[in-house]
Scaffold this motif. Structure first.
Motif, PDB file in Angstrom:
ATOM      1  N   GLY A  63       7.596   8.081  -9.856  1.00 29.52           N
ATOM      2  CA  GLY A  63       7.828   6.637  -9.891  1.00 29.52           C
ATOM      3  C   GLY A  63       8.181   6.077  -8.526  1.00 29.52           C
ATOM      4  N   MET A  64       9.007   6.801  -7.781  1.00 23.55           N
ATOM      5  CA  MET A  64       9.353   6.377  -6.423  1.00 23.55           C
ATOM      6  C   MET A  64       8.129   6.330  -5.526  1.00 23.55           C
ATOM      7  SD  MET A  64      12.653   8.119  -4.763  1.00 23.55           S
ATOM      8  CE  MET A  64      14.246   7.443  -5.035  1.00 23.55           C
ATOM      9  N   VAL A  65       7.327   7.382  -5.585  1.00 26.75           N
ATOM     10  CA  VAL A  65       6.142   7.469  -4.732  1.00 26.75           C
ATOM     11  C   VAL A  65       5.125   6.409  -5.137  1.00 26.75           C
ATOM     12  CG1 VAL A  65       4.198   8.951  -4.097  1.00 26.75           C
ATOM     13  CG2 VAL A  65       6.512   9.890  -4.168  1.00 26.75           C
ATOM     14  N   ASP A  66       4.954   6.169  -6.440  1.00 21.40           N
ATOM     15  CA  ASP A  66       4.031   5.126  -6.900  1.00 21.40           C
ATOM     16  C   ASP A  66       4.471   3.754  -6.413  1.00 21.40           C
ATOM     17  OD1 ASP A  66       2.363   6.907  -8.175  1.00 21.40           O
ATOM     18  OD2 ASP A  66       3.269   6.611 -10.152  1.00 21.40           O
ATOM     19  N   SER A  67       5.778   3.482  -6.437  1.00 19.60           N
ATOM     20  CA  SER A  67       6.280   2.194  -5.950  1.00 19.60           C
ATOM     21  C   SER A  67       6.009   2.032  -4.463  1.00 19.60           C
ATOM     22  CB  SER A  67       7.775   2.077  -6.221  1.00 19.60           C
ATOM     23  OG  SER A  67       8.029   2.046  -7.598  1.00 19.60           O
ATOM     24  N   ALA A  68       6.207   3.104  -3.712  1.00 19.89           N
ATOM     25  CA  ALA A  68       5.939   3.040  -2.275  1.00 19.89           C
ATOM     26  C   ALA A  68       4.451   2.863  -2.011  1.00 19.89           C
ATOM     27  CB  ALA A  68       6.451   4.304  -1.593  1.00 19.89           C
ATOM     28  N   GLU A  69       3.626   3.465  -2.866  1.00 23.62           N
ATOM     29  CA  GLU A  69       2.178   3.363  -2.709  1.00 23.62           C
ATOM     30  C   GLU A  69       1.693   1.935  -2.941  1.00 23.62           C
ATOM     31  OE1 GLU A  69      -1.183   6.572  -3.776  1.00 23.62           O
ATOM     32  OE2 GLU A  69      -0.116   5.739  -5.493  1.00 23.62           O
ATOM     33  N   ASN A  70       2.429   1.181  -3.762  1.00 21.84           N
ATOM     34  CA  ASN A  70       2.056  -0.203  -4.051  1.00 21.84           C
ATOM     35  C   ASN A  70       2.558  -1.182  -2.998  1.00 21.84           C
ATOM     36  OD1 ASN A  70       0.772   0.563  -6.390  1.00 21.84           O
ATOM     37  ND2 ASN A  70       2.590   0.286  -7.653  1.00 21.84           N
ATOM     38  N   GLY A  71       3.061  -0.672  -1.889  1.00 23.01           N
ATOM     39  CA  GLY A  71       3.447  -1.542  -0.784  1.00 23.01           C
ATOM     40  C   GLY A  71       4.932  -1.814  -0.679  1.00 23.01           C
TER      41      GLY A  71
END
Length: 91
Positions: free
Chosen positions: A38-46
């Motif tokens: 979830g953390m990495v996905d949030s960072a991936e979304n900008g």
């Protein structure tokens, strides 16, 4: 820097090595797979995501090495609290 100094590690661009970045985040934070993903996905979304706040120590050095080897872009923000005022020494 003094004993009260800390550093915040923030994720930036993940790139194409997402699995390695998730592994690094799990190793640094001790989070489970779902939370780290979830953390990495949030960072991936900008979003800029704060991973962890650490005192300046070997743990910080190890965390930076984990993220560097994973291929992620990240930022390290250093913070040193204000030194005591001169009048605080006279109490």
């Amino acid at each position: 820097m003094s004993n009260g100094a800390t550093a915040t590690i923030m994720l930036g661009n993940i790139g194409d090595r997402k699995v390695n970045v998730i592994k690094a985040v799990r190793a640094i934070t001790g989070l489970g797979l779902k939370e780290a993903k979830g953390m990495v996905d949030s960072a991936e979304n900008g979003k800029r995501i704060d991973i962890i706040v650490l005192p300046l120590s070997n743990a910080l050095t190890n965390a930076i090495q984990f993220l560097a080897l994973s291929g992620a872009d990240f930022y390290v923000d250093f913070y040193e609290p204000d030194p005591p005022k001169w009048w605080e020494f006279w109490k």
